[in-house]
Write a protein that holds these residues in place. Structure first.
Motif, PDB file in Angstrom:
ATOM      1  N   GLN A   1      51.646  11.434  58.554  1.00 11.38           N
ATOM      2  CA  GLN A   1      51.857  10.416  58.106  1.00 11.38           C
ATOM      3  C   GLN A   1      53.291   9.812  58.184  1.00 11.38           C
ATOM      4  OE1 GLN A   1      49.234   8.493  57.433  1.00 11.38           O
ATOM      5  NE2 GLN A   1      47.705  10.282  57.680  1.00 11.38           N
ATOM      6  N   LYS A   2      54.172  10.350  57.261  1.00 11.91           N
ATOM      7  CA  LYS A   2      55.455   9.730  57.168  1.00 11.91           C
ATOM      8  C   LYS A   2      56.584  10.806  56.853  1.00 11.91           C
ATOM      9  CE  LYS A   2      55.636   5.535  56.280  1.00 11.91           C
ATOM     10  NZ  LYS A   2      55.436   4.120  55.464  1.00 11.91           N
ATOM     11  N   ALA A   3      57.826  10.960  57.258  1.00 11.68           N
ATOM     12  CA  ALA A   3      58.933  11.541  56.746  1.00 11.68           C
ATOM     13  C   ALA A   3      59.776  10.584  56.410  1.00 11.68           C
ATOM     14  CB  ALA A   3      59.372  12.520  57.909  1.00 11.68           C
ATOM     15  N   TYR A   4      60.429  10.445  55.219  1.00 11.66           N
ATOM     16  CA  TYR A   4      61.119   9.499  54.703  1.00 11.66           C
ATOM     17  C   TYR A   4      62.798   9.920  54.923  1.00 11.66           C
ATOM     18  CZ  TYR A   4      57.204   7.288  52.020  1.00 11.66           C
ATOM     19  OH  TYR A   4      55.933   6.834  51.930  1.00 11.66           O
ATOM     20  N   PRO A   5      63.515   8.919  54.978  1.00 14.97           N
ATOM     21  CA  PRO A   5      65.082   9.181  54.916  1.00 14.97           C
ATOM     22  C   PRO A   5      65.516  10.160  54.098  1.00 14.97           C
ATOM     23  CG  PRO A   5      64.627   6.730  55.223  1.00 14.97           C
ATOM     24  CD  PRO A   5      63.151   7.524  54.688  1.00 14.97           C
ATOM     25  N   ARG A   6      66.644  11.030  54.390  1.00 16.31           N
ATOM     26  CA  ARG A   6      67.252  12.110  53.698  1.00 16.31           C
ATOM     27  C   ARG A   6      66.460  13.227  53.687  1.00 16.31           C
ATOM     28  NH1 ARG A   6      69.928  10.632  48.179  1.00 16.31           N
ATOM     29  NH2 ARG A   6      71.223  12.325  48.931  1.00 16.31           N
ATOM     30  N   THR A   7      65.332  13.360  54.861  1.00 14.77           N
ATOM     31  CA  THR A   7      64.575  14.638  54.904  1.00 14.77           C
ATOM     32  C   THR A   7      65.552  15.397  55.953  1.00 14.77           C
ATOM     33  OG1 THR A   7      62.546  13.537  54.538  1.00 14.77           O
ATOM     34  CG2 THR A   7      62.493  15.616  55.941  1.00 14.77           C
ATOM     35  N   MET A   8      65.646  16.778  55.546  1.00 10.57           N
ATOM     36  CA  MET A   8      66.674  17.291  56.478  1.00 10.57           C
ATOM     37  C   MET A   8      65.687  18.585  57.012  1.00 10.57           C
ATOM     38  SD  MET A   8      68.471  20.097  57.663  1.00 10.57           S
ATOM     39  CE  MET A   8      68.508  21.117  56.362  1.00 10.57           C
ATOM     40  N   LEU A   9      65.542  18.582  58.422  1.00 10.03           N
ATOM     41  CA  LEU A   9      64.614  19.683  59.175  1.00 10.03           C
ATOM     42  C   LEU A   9      65.582  20.704  59.770  1.00 10.03           C
ATOM     43  CD1 LEU A   9      61.780  17.321  60.661  1.00 10.03           C
ATOM     44  CD2 LEU A   9      61.933  18.323  58.347  1.00 10.03           C
ATOM     45  N   GLN A  10      65.112  21.822  59.589  1.00 12.22           N
ATOM     46  CA  GLN A  10      65.872  22.758  60.224  1.00 12.22           C
ATOM     47  C   GLN A  10      65.067  23.830  60.973  1.00 12.22           C
ATOM     48  OE1 GLN A  10      69.060  25.239  58.369  1.00 12.22           O
ATOM     49  NE2 GLN A  10      68.753  26.899  60.181  1.00 12.22           N
ATOM     50  N   ILE A  11      64.888  23.897  62.398  1.00  9.82           N
ATOM     51  CA  ILE A  11      63.973  24.636  63.063  1.00  9.82           C
ATOM     52  C   ILE A  11      65.121  25.575  63.983  1.00  9.82           C
ATOM     53  CG2 ILE A  11      62.223  24.959  64.679  1.00  9.82           C
ATOM     54  CD1 ILE A  11      61.407  22.005  63.993  1.00  9.82           C
ATOM     55  N   LYS A  12      64.677  26.793  63.622  1.00 12.49           N
ATOM     56  CA  LYS A  12      65.744  27.746  64.351  1.00 12.49           C
ATOM     57  C   LYS A  12      67.121  27.373  63.783  1.00 12.49           C
ATOM     58  CE  LYS A  12      64.288  30.178  67.860  1.00 12.49           C
ATOM     59  NZ  LYS A  12      63.750  30.735  69.120  1.00 12.49           N
ATOM     60  N   GLU A  13      68.017  27.311  64.735  1.00 15.38           N
ATOM     61  CA  GLU A  13      69.458  26.987  64.323  1.00 15.38           C
ATOM     62  C   GLU A  13      69.613  25.405  64.532  1.00 15.38           C
ATOM     63  OE1 GLU A  13      68.712  29.377  66.793  1.00 15.38           O
ATOM     64  OE2 GLU A  13      68.842  31.204  65.547  1.00 15.38           O
ATOM     65  N   LEU A  14      68.710  24.740  65.022  1.00 16.52           N
ATOM     66  CA  LEU A  14      68.893  23.347  65.292  1.00 16.52           C
ATOM     67  C   LEU A  14      68.572  22.348  64.101  1.00 16.52           C
ATOM     68  CD1 LEU A  14      67.511  23.061  68.796  1.00 16.52           C
ATOM     69  CD2 LEU A  14      69.763  23.653  68.000  1.00 16.52           C
ATOM     70  N   GLU A  15      69.202  21.372  63.553  1.00 17.92           N
ATOM     71  CA  GLU A  15      69.174  20.652  62.429  1.00 17.92           C
ATOM     72  C   GLU A  15      68.910  19.086  62.838  1.00 17.92           C
ATOM     73  OE1 GLU A  15      71.939  20.933  59.417  1.00 17.92           O
ATOM     74  OE2 GLU A  15      71.601  22.945  59.073  1.00 17.92           O
TER      75      GLU A  15
END
Length: 524
Positions: A489-503
């Protein structure tokens, strides 16, 4: 014996051979085909000899073919089928109609065929075409033992809405009572012997037996009517370990865990019909099920050493509650608590301010909300929403994996699975062979037989373990790239995603699939 003559040539039979004596040249060789149809016993073996004899007309006999038997019988190599060909014309068949059955019976007898004769095939037989006149009886192998076991409930939670209440339902602990059915075996059968056309006996292989695999401490095996039946000796919870079915003692708490029970530490499964009061802890070697609609609050620790945890309600942890399971955790909603699972965490409605850690973390795709807290997934996070309209910081880490390495492991598992299947089939064939001669086996052969049975069971168990490995590896392949966050549905601002070493920090509301592929952060 002369059986044809015209002005150009004559045909004679000597024994099984056919000769032509041509006295006048010029007979068209094409017209010889009509003669062959009129004399179906004649089988040409030398068209070159026929051609030269008709051209040269020397008056000397020339061998051009052989004389088929009037009743031509052909027997298969395994003596299981015989065919009959009537080398005669329709008019000849009508003349022999009354004696045909006796003639065929005599011809079959001369070929040593005494079994499986199909006399009905002679009611209206064709001429000059093969028909099956006798067929042996194939041995019918015995039926293998048929094993059935108690079906464990599928652990797949359902979130449904009824009026103003949300129900998070899951068939979790399979409770049984003393005497309850847990499995059965219909024994193998002996099979039916066959016979070939000579009447030789063809022994049938006996069906392959398999033992019921169960925990003899809590389960009994008894003969009932026509089968062996497994029944529970105790009140407990049913489990399967590989192919072994067992009943673990079940601690049933009708009310709450609190002052009356104290903290629980139990070797087996625990089912709590109420709740766990604040500050109290529950530990079990197997599954833990808490069925109170209100869920739990600021408990101490809920810990399953080797099984799953199911909480029908939610958890308002007040930053004190800790839930840990070796395999899976299923919970309706979670707030201010810590949840860790060896395999997966399933949350129905929301997780607010929680610390979540598992290989797979799954929230409802339509309504699931992940707000605040810290999430650590090895492979994949699935949810409807991350964060909220107030832009509460939410951190998601996906450790990621090496897809090429997972594919390599899958290939190894599949190759080993194929090898073990071949080994299993080899053992099965050897067991069937030995079982056909049990009364004649020497001591050494008895040991070999026992060895093959033991190897068969060990191989079957190894195949089950490989299948579990395959399922776990395939779960990795369900994620995109080398690790994925799926926001339906939705990811809101100030959501921090880190997958492996990438952010990646979400600056404006968005949704989709976030993953890393070839060291690049991708959003779809």
């Amino acid at each position: 014996m002369e059986f044809f003559r015209n002005d150009s040539f004559s045909l004679q039979g000597k024994g099984d051979h056919v000769y032509i004596t041509a006295v006048a040249p010029g007979f068209p060789i094409k017209e010889f085909d009509l003669l062959l149809k009129q004399h179906p016993r004649l089988q040409m073996t030398s068209f070159a000899g026929l051609r030269d004899a008709l051209l040269q007309a020397t008056g000397a006999p020339v061998q051009i073919g052989v004389l088929r038997p009037l009743l031509e019988i052909t027997v298969s190599r395994d003596w299981m089928e015989a065919t009959l060909k009537l080398n005669m014309t329709e008019s000849e068949l009508q003349l022999r109609r009354t004696s045909l059955v006796d003639e065929v019976a005599e011809a079959l007898k001369q070929h040593e065929i005494t079994e499986g004769i199909l006399f009905d095939a002679l009611r209206d037989p064709p001429v000059q075409r093969s028909i099956v006149i006798a067929r042996g009886i194939e041995p019918e192998p015995g039926r293998d033992a048929v094993l059935s076991y108690y079906s464990l409930s599928e652990r797949r939670p359902t979130l449904r809405q009824d009026g103003s209440a949300d129900y998070y339902e899951l068939s979790f602990i399979d409770e049984v009572q003393p005497g309850e059915w847990l499995g059965e075996k219909i024994p193998p059968t002996d099979g039916k012997d066959g016979r070939n056309l000579k009447g030789d006996l063809l022994p049938a292989s006996k069906g392959m037996d398999q033992p019921l695999q169960y925990d003899k401490q809590f389960i009994t095996e008894e003969w009932e009517d026509d089968r062996f039946v497994l029944r529970s000796q105790v009140i407990g919870s049913v489990y399967k370990v590989g192919k072994l079915i067992t009943v673990e003692e079940l601690l049933l708490i009708q009310g709450d865990v609190g002052p009356q029970t104290g903290n629980l530490d139990y070797d087996g499964a625990i089912q709590i019909m109420g709740t766990v009061l604040d500050g109290y802890s529950v530990k079990a070697t197997k599954d833990i099920s808490i069925l109170g609609e209100s869920g739990i609050g600021a408990v101490g620790q809920i810990f399953s050493e080797s099984g799953d945890i199911y909480i029908k309600g939610g958890c308002f942890g007040k930053e004190r509650a800790s839930l840990r399971a070796a395999r899976h955790v299923y919970i309706k909603h979670a707030k201010d608590c810590s949840i860790e699972a060896g395999e997966s965490i399933h949350i129905g409605l929301y997780a607010i301010g929680c610390q979540l850690k598992a290989r797979h973390i799954v929230l409802d795709k339509k309504r699931g909300k992940l707000i605040g807290g810290h999430v650590h997934a090895t492979v994949q996070l699935t949810t409807a929403y991350i964060g909220n309209e107030f832009e509460r910081p939410t951190r998601v880490e996906v450790e990621g994996f090496d897809r090429s390495d997972i594919i390599r492991q899958l290939d190894q598992v599949l190759a080993e699975y194929k090898r073990l299947l071949q080994e299993l089939e080899h053992c099965r064939r050897e067991i069937v062979m030995y079982e056909g001669y049990l009364d004649l086996l020497s001591d050494t052969q008895q040991e070999e037989f026992a060895g093959y049975k033991e190897k068969y069971e060990a191989t079957a168990s190894a195949l089950l373990e490989l299948e579990e490995q395959r399922v776990k590896l395939m779960a990795y392949m369900s994620a995109r790239g080398d690790g994925e966050v799926a926001v339906f549905q939705k990811a809101y601002p100030r959501t921090m995603l880190q997958i492996k070493e990438l952010e990646k920090t979400i600056l404006s509301s968005t949704g989709g699939f976030f993953y890393v592929d070839k060291n690049k952060f991708v959003q779809e």
